[in-house]
Design a protein around this motif. Sequence first.
Motif, short mmCIF file in Angstrom:
data_model
loop_
_atom_site.label_atom_id
_atom_site.label_comp_id
_atom_site.label_asym_id
_atom_site.label_seq_id
_atom_site.Cartn_x
_atom_site.Cartn_y
_atom_site.Cartn_z
N SER A 265 1.15 1.75 37.20
CA SER A 265 1.31 0.39 37.71
C SER A 265 1.04 -0.58 36.59
O SER A 265 0.14 -0.38 35.79
N LEU A 266 1.80 -1.66 36.51
CA LEU A 266 1.70 -2.59 35.40
C LEU A 266 0.32 -3.20 35.26
O LEU A 266 -0.21 -3.28 34.16
N PRO A 267 -0.35 -3.64 36.34
CA PRO A 267 -1.66 -4.24 36.17
C PRO A 267 -2.70 -3.28 35.61
O PRO A 267 -3.70 -3.71 35.04
N ALA A 268 -2.48 -1.97 35.76
CA ALA A 268 -3.46 -1.00 35.29
C ALA A 268 -3.35 -0.75 33.79
O ALA A 268 -4.20 -0.11 33.21
N LEU A 269 -2.27 -1.24 33.15
CA LEU A 269 -2.06 -0.99 31.74
C LEU A 269 -2.40 -2.22 30.90
O LEU A 269 -2.13 -3.35 31.31
N ALA A 270 -2.96 -1.98 29.75
CA ALA A 270 -3.09 -3.08 28.79
C ALA A 270 -1.71 -3.39 28.27
O ALA A 270 -0.83 -2.54 28.22
N SER A 271 -1.49 -4.62 27.86
CA SER A 271 -0.18 -5.02 27.36
C SER A 271 0.15 -4.24 26.09
O SER A 271 -0.68 -4.10 25.19
N THR A 272 1.36 -3.70 26.04
CA THR A 272 1.79 -2.93 24.87
C THR A 272 1.98 -3.84 23.67
O THR A 272 2.72 -4.82 23.74
N SER A 273 1.30 -3.52 22.57
CA SER A 273 1.38 -4.34 21.36
C SER A 273 2.24 -3.65 20.33
O SER A 273 2.01 -2.49 19.99
N VAL A 274 3.26 -4.35 19.84
CA VAL A 274 4.18 -3.80 18.84
C VAL A 274 4.36 -4.83 17.73
O VAL A 274 4.59 -6.01 18.00
N SER A 275 4.26 -4.41 16.49
CA SER A 275 4.42 -5.30 15.34
C SER A 275 5.66 -4.90 14.54
O SER A 275 5.66 -3.84 13.88
N PRO A 276 6.73 -5.69 14.58
CA PRO A 276 7.96 -5.34 13.85
C PRO A 276 7.78 -5.29 12.34
O PRO A 276 8.41 -4.50 11.66
N GLY A 277 6.89 -6.17 11.81
CA GLY A 277 6.67 -6.18 10.37
C GLY A 277 7.93 -6.53 9.58
O GLY A 277 8.76 -7.31 10.05
N GLU A 278 8.09 -5.93 8.41
CA GLU A 278 9.26 -6.17 7.57
C GLU A 278 9.83 -4.85 7.09
O GLU A 278 9.11 -3.85 6.98
N LEU A 279 11.12 -4.85 6.81
CA LEU A 279 11.79 -3.70 6.22
C LEU A 279 11.99 -3.96 4.73
O LEU A 279 12.29 -5.08 4.33
N THR A 280 11.83 -2.92 3.94
CA THR A 280 12.08 -3.02 2.50
C THR A 280 13.43 -2.40 2.19
O THR A 280 13.65 -1.22 2.45
N ILE A 281 14.35 -3.21 1.68
CA ILE A 281 15.69 -2.74 1.35
C ILE A 281 15.76 -2.56 -0.16
O ILE A 281 15.49 -3.50 -0.91
N THR A 282 16.12 -1.37 -0.59
CA THR A 282 16.16 -1.07 -2.02
C THR A 282 17.57 -0.66 -2.45
O THR A 282 18.37 -0.18 -1.64
N ALA A 283 17.85 -0.88 -3.73
CA ALA A 283 19.13 -0.46 -4.30
C ALA A 283 18.89 -0.02 -5.74
O ALA A 283 17.96 -0.50 -6.40
N SER A 284 19.72 0.87 -6.21
CA SER A 284 19.65 1.29 -7.62
C SER A 284 21.06 1.39 -8.16
O SER A 284 22.02 1.69 -7.42
N VAL A 285 21.21 1.15 -9.44
CA VAL A 285 22.51 1.23 -10.10
C VAL A 285 22.31 1.78 -11.51
O VAL A 285 21.39 1.36 -12.22
N GLY A 286 23.13 2.73 -11.88
CA GLY A 286 23.11 3.24 -13.25
C GLY A 286 24.17 2.49 -14.06
O GLY A 286 25.32 2.41 -13.65
N VAL A 287 23.76 1.94 -15.20
CA VAL A 287 24.67 1.16 -16.03
C VAL A 287 24.65 1.72 -17.46
O VAL A 287 23.58 1.94 -18.03
N MET A 288 25.83 1.94 -18.00
CA MET A 288 25.95 2.41 -19.38
C MET A 288 26.44 1.26 -20.25
O MET A 288 27.47 0.65 -19.98
N PHE A 289 25.64 0.93 -21.24
CA PHE A 289 25.95 -0.18 -22.16
C PHE A 289 26.34 0.36 -23.53
O PHE A 289 25.81 1.38 -23.98
N GLU A 290 27.23 -0.37 -24.18
CA GLU A 290 27.47 -0.13 -25.61
C GLU A 290 26.67 -1.18 -26.37
O GLU A 290 26.77 -2.38 -26.08
N LEU A 291 25.89 -0.71 -27.32
CA LEU A 291 25.07 -1.61 -28.14
C LEU A 291 25.64 -1.65 -29.56
O LEU A 291 26.17 -0.66 -30.06
N GLU A 292 25.49 -2.81 -30.19
CA GLU A 292 25.97 -2.98 -31.56
C GLU A 292 24.87 -3.61 -32.41
O GLU A 292 23.96 -4.25 -31.88
N PRO A 293 24.96 -3.46 -33.74
CA PRO A 293 23.94 -4.06 -34.59
C PRO A 293 23.95 -5.58 -34.48
O PRO A 293 24.97 -6.20 -34.18
N LEU A 294 22.79 -6.18 -34.73
CA LEU A 294 22.68 -7.64 -34.69
C LEU A 294 23.50 -8.27 -35.82
O LEU A 294 23.68 -7.68 -36.88
#
Length: 294
Positions: A265-294
Motif C-alpha cells: 500500500s502506498l502509505p506504508a512505503l517511504a517515497s522512492t528517491s531516485v537521482s538522475p545525476g549526469e551522463l558522461t559522453i566520451t569520444a576518441s579519434v585517431g589522427v595521423m599527421f605529417e610533420l615537417e621541419p620548422l
Amino acid sequence: MRGVFITAALGLFLTVPAQAQDTRGLSMFALDPASTGNAILTVDGKAEVRRAPDLAISTIGVATTAASAQDAARDNAQKMARVIAELKAQGIAERDIQTSALSITPVMNTDYGNPYAMTLASNSLAETVAADAEAAMAGDAVADAAAAAALDEYAAPRIVGYQASNVLRVRQSDTDGYGALIDRVIAAGANSIGGPAFQIEDSSAIEEEVRLLAIADARRRAEIYAAAAGLRIKRIVAMDEGRISGLGTGYDYDYNMGFADMAVSLPALASTSVSPGELTITASVGVMFELEPL
C-alpha cells in the motif's frame, strides 16, 4: 637512409624517406606519400562532456500465482490493467508503454524460492508430521504407513500452482518524477521493478560537440610532440573515429522488487528517491599527421 620509429605513450613518430615508402609496406602513403625528410605522427584525441539525462527507461511487471493457469492469468490481467491505467494517468503516453515479456509457468512444490510453493509445502509437511505423530502414539501400523506415503508424496516433485507474469518496458521523459511514478504503480499492483536506465533521447548535437573536442585534443597533442621534436604540423594524413560512449546507463531487467502477490500500500512505503545525476559522453579519434621541419 632507413625509416626510424620513435614510440611514446600517446603517439608514434615515423620518418619516411621517399625511396623507402613502398618497400616498407606503407601502402597508406602509396597514393599520397609524405615528403622526404618529414615525419609521421599518430595520436589519439579524447574528449568528454557531461549532460543531464532526459529519459528514464524501466521495466514494470506484475506476477500473480494461483492454483490454475486460468486463475493466475485472470488475476494478472486485472492487476496489469490497473497498472497501465495508472501509468497513463501519470502522463505516460501509450507509445511509451510496451509489453516486453509475458509468461505463464508452473510452480513446483520444490520451488523453494517461491512463497506460494513454500506455503503449500509447509502446510503439507505440518499435516504429514501431525498424522505421523498420531499414528505412532496409537501404534496403528496402517495409519503409520499412510503417513509415510504422504511424506513420500510431499517430497516428490509435482505442480502445485501456476505463475503468470507480465512485464512492461516504460519510457518516461520526466526523470525527476521517476520515483513518484514507481510509488504509484506499486500501489496499483506492480510487484516487479527494473531500472531505471537513464539516457539522452536525442544525442546527435552532443555527439557532434564531443567529436570536435576530440579532434582539437588530437591536434593539441600533435603540436606538443612536434614542438618537442623541432617540427611543425604540415597536414592531416588520415583519421579514424573511435567509439562514442556514455549515452545511457544500463541495468538488470530481472531485478525483482518483491515477491509475487506481495500486498503493498502506498502509505506504508517511504517515497522512492531516485537521482538522475549526469551522463558522461566520451569520444576518441585517431589522427595521423605529417610533420615537417620548422
